[in-house]
Write a protein that holds these residues in place. Structure first.
Motif, PDB file in Angstrom:
ATOM      1  N   TRP A  63      17.042  12.328  11.553  1.00 52.30           N
ATOM      2  CA  TRP A  63      18.213  12.045  12.664  1.00 52.30           C
ATOM      3  C   TRP A  63      19.358  11.259  12.100  1.00 52.30           C
ATOM      4  N   LYS A  64      20.651  11.529  12.648  1.00 51.62           N
ATOM      5  CA  LYS A  64      21.664  10.617  12.409  1.00 51.62           C
ATOM      6  C   LYS A  64      22.446  10.543  13.625  1.00 51.62           C
ATOM      7  N   SER A  65      22.857   9.201  13.673  1.00 54.56           N
ATOM      8  CA  SER A  65      23.703   9.127  14.730  1.00 54.56           C
ATOM      9  C   SER A  65      25.041   9.529  14.829  1.00 54.56           C
ATOM     10  N   PRO A  66      25.304  10.295  15.967  1.00 57.77           N
ATOM     11  CA  PRO A  66      26.527  10.787  16.165  1.00 57.77           C
ATOM     12  C   PRO A  66      27.856  10.074  15.999  1.00 57.77           C
ATOM     13  N   GLU A  67      27.493   8.724  16.321  1.00 57.86           N
ATOM     14  CA  GLU A  67      28.554   7.793  16.540  1.00 57.86           C
ATOM     15  C   GLU A  67      29.081   7.267  15.118  1.00 57.86           C
ATOM     16  N   GLU A 120       7.485   6.320   9.596  1.00 59.46           N
ATOM     17  CA  GLU A 120       8.476   6.251  10.493  1.00 59.46           C
ATOM     18  C   GLU A 120       9.539   5.124   9.422  1.00 59.46           C
ATOM     19  N   THR A 121      10.694   5.738   9.201  1.00 63.61           N
ATOM     20  CA  THR A 121      11.556   4.820   8.375  1.00 63.61           C
ATOM     21  C   THR A 121      12.845   4.777   9.500  1.00 63.61           C
ATOM     22  N   LEU A 122      13.255   3.613   9.761  1.00 62.28           N
ATOM     23  CA  LEU A 122      14.776   3.370  10.718  1.00 62.28           C
ATOM     24  C   LEU A 122      15.706   2.524  10.260  1.00 62.28           C
ATOM     25  N   VAL A 123      16.987   3.083  10.225  1.00 61.75           N
ATOM     26  CA  VAL A 123      17.993   2.064   9.717  1.00 61.75           C
ATOM     27  C   VAL A 123      18.992   1.475  10.707  1.00 61.75           C
ATOM     28  N   TYR A 124      19.042   0.347  10.926  1.00 61.66           N
ATOM     29  CA  TYR A 124      19.933  -0.196  12.172  1.00 61.66           C
ATOM     30  C   TYR A 124      21.023  -0.806  11.724  1.00 61.66           C
ATOM     31  N   ASP A 125      22.036  -0.870  12.402  1.00 62.80           N
ATOM     32  CA  ASP A 125      23.215  -1.733  12.187  1.00 62.80           C
ATOM     33  C   ASP A 125      23.348  -2.675  13.201  1.00 62.80           C
ATOM     34  N   LEU A 126      23.037  -4.011  12.795  1.00 60.83           N
ATOM     35  CA  LEU A 126      22.995  -5.025  13.874  1.00 60.83           C
ATOM     36  C   LEU A 126      24.267  -5.617  14.281  1.00 60.83           C
ATOM     37  N   THR A 127      25.072  -5.261  13.487  1.00 61.80           N
ATOM     38  CA  THR A 127      26.476  -5.520  14.124  1.00 61.80           C
ATOM     39  C   THR A 127      26.864  -5.001  15.589  1.00 61.80           C
ATOM     40  N   THR A 128      26.049  -3.726  15.614  1.00 63.42           N
ATOM     41  CA  THR A 128      26.500  -3.026  16.917  1.00 63.42           C
ATOM     42  C   THR A 128      25.065  -2.879  17.659  1.00 63.42           C
ATOM     43  N   ASP A 129      23.828  -3.262  16.901  1.00 66.86           N
ATOM     44  CA  ASP A 129      22.593  -3.283  17.526  1.00 66.86           C
ATOM     45  C   ASP A 129      22.215  -1.750  17.872  1.00 66.86           C
ATOM     46  N   ARG A 130      22.736  -0.984  16.996  1.00 66.23           N
ATOM     47  CA  ARG A 130      22.329   0.564  17.118  1.00 66.23           C
ATOM     48  C   ARG A 130      21.765   1.301  16.060  1.00 66.23           C
ATOM     49  N   LEU A 131      20.732   2.089  16.382  1.00 68.03           N
ATOM     50  CA  LEU A 131      20.015   2.914  15.283  1.00 68.03           C
ATOM     51  C   LEU A 131      21.177   3.980  14.638  1.00 68.03           C
ATOM     52  N   VAL A 132      21.155   3.655  13.462  1.00 69.10           N
ATOM     53  CA  VAL A 132      21.814   4.547  12.611  1.00 69.10           C
ATOM     54  C   VAL A 132      21.365   5.983  12.149  1.00 69.10           C
ATOM     55  N   TRP A 133      20.318   5.692  11.472  1.00 72.27           N
ATOM     56  CA  TRP A 133      19.346   6.703  10.821  1.00 72.27           C
ATOM     57  C   TRP A 133      17.955   6.586  11.103  1.00 72.27           C
ATOM     58  N   ALA A 134      17.379   7.876  11.340  1.00 72.18           N
ATOM     59  CA  ALA A 134      15.805   7.659  11.456  1.00 72.18           C
ATOM     60  C   ALA A 134      15.179   8.841  10.601  1.00 72.18           C
ATOM     61  N   GLY A 135      14.111   8.867  10.109  1.00 70.37           N
ATOM     62  CA  GLY A 135      13.061   9.929   9.636  1.00 70.37           C
ATOM     63  C   GLY A 135      11.877   9.712   9.719  1.00 70.37           C
ATOM     64  N   THR A 136      10.927  10.741   9.632  1.00 68.46           N
ATOM     65  CA  THR A 136       9.701  10.565   9.723  1.00 68.46           C
ATOM     66  C   THR A 136       9.108  11.305   8.433  1.00 68.46           C
ATOM     67  N   SER A 137       8.407  10.700   7.490  1.00 71.27           N
ATOM     68  CA  SER A 137       7.934  11.204   5.901  1.00 71.27           C
ATOM     69  C   SER A 137       6.421  11.425   6.254  1.00 71.27           C
ATOM     70  N   ALA A 138       6.015  12.397   5.340  1.00 71.57           N
ATOM     71  CA  ALA A 138       4.688  12.598   4.901  1.00 71.57           C
ATOM     72  C   ALA A 138       4.381  12.317   3.529  1.00 71.57           C
ATOM     73  N   THR A 139       3.557  11.618   3.029  1.00 77.72           N
ATOM     74  CA  THR A 139       3.432  11.395   2.025  1.00 77.72           C
ATOM     75  C   THR A 139       1.916  11.848   1.506  1.00 77.72           C
ATOM     76  N   ARG A 140       1.805  12.610   0.377  1.00 80.60           N
ATOM     77  CA  ARG A 140       0.607  13.017  -0.219  1.00 80.60           C
ATOM     78  C   ARG A 140      -0.230  12.106  -1.087  1.00 80.60           C
ATOM     79  N   ASP A 141      -1.246  11.215  -0.838  1.00 88.06           N
ATOM     80  CA  ASP A 141      -1.862  10.644  -2.141  1.00 88.06           C
ATOM     81  C   ASP A 141      -0.946   9.766  -2.715  1.00 88.06           C
ATOM     82  N   PRO A 142      -0.445   8.427  -1.621  1.00 86.28           N
ATOM     83  CA  PRO A 142       0.616   7.606  -2.315  1.00 86.28           C
ATOM     84  C   PRO A 142      -0.073   6.907  -3.564  1.00 86.28           C
TER      85      PRO A 142
END
Length: 204
Positions: free
Chosen positions: A29-33, A157-179
């Motif tokens: 997911w990517k913030s539309p803003e 779950e991987t989340l990227v936040y911009d703290l200058t606006t306190d807003r979620l910028v990008w999010a993703g859920t990953s599945a990793t086989r045998d890390p």
């Protein structure tokens, strides 16, 4: 709930000693803003949310190295504030503000699934080539199939936040086989996340 989190992070730590990793983002997911993301030269906290402190520390150090490799001034969260402070949003915010943190990349293990695998049967040789040859063998060898190994899938779950606006910028859920070991796991995870962001034209 807390006990299940502890069990999950211990399981994740143990799974990192397995075979080669295969990271795949199953949901993004990517913030539309936000049209573009540029953390170059900025202070960005690397945060691993887990009840396992050694996993948190090693995971954040690995994530910091990956951020630094991309010209981001990465800083492990455990170096910003004491662990007990990090577990409270209001107190953690004060520490992050004092450190001048402008962004956060957060990783949180969500689930772990283990699937049994079975050895492949060579049907082109032996008893299988003749029905009647197989027929006798089949009746003499009736047994419950035994697994030859297991495949472990870790969901993060991987989340990227911009703290200058306190807003979620990008999010993703990953599945990793045998890390594999932690550094390679985090490296593969970050590389895949960056690729996903490029597809969404969030980074160049």
């Amino acid at each position: 709930m807390r006990q299940s989190c502890i069990a999950l992070t211990i399981a994740l730590f143990a799974a990192i000693a397995a075979a080669a990793a295969d990271v795949k983002f199953v949901n993004v997911w990517k913030s539309p803003e936000v049209s573009r993301l540029n953390f170059a030269g900025k202070k960005v906290a690397a945060l691993v949310i887990t009840d396992d402190q050694p996993l948190q520390m090693s995971g954040e150090e690995a994530l910091t190295r990956e951020l630094s490799a991309r010209n981001v001034n990465g800083l492990a969260a455990y170096r910003i504030a004491p662990r007990e402070e990090l577990m409270n949003a209001e107190r953690a915010k004060a520490w992050f503000d004092r450190a001048g943190i402008q962004g956060v990349v957060a990783l949180r293990p969500v689930s772990k699934d283990t699937e049994q695998t079975y050895s492949a049967v060579v049907w082109s040789s032996g008893y299988y080539q003749s029905f009647w040859g197989y027929y006798g063998y089949g009746w003499e060898s009736v047994a419950v199939a035994k697994p030859s190994g297991t495949t472990t899938t870790i969901v993060v779950e991987t989340l990227v936040y911009d703290l200058t606006t306190d807003r979620l910028v990008w999010a993703g859920t990953s599945a990793t086989r045998d890390p594999k070991h932690l550094q390679e796991f985090v490296k593969d995870l970050v590389n895949e996340a960056v690729d996903e962001m490029k597809k969404m034209k969030l980074v160049g």
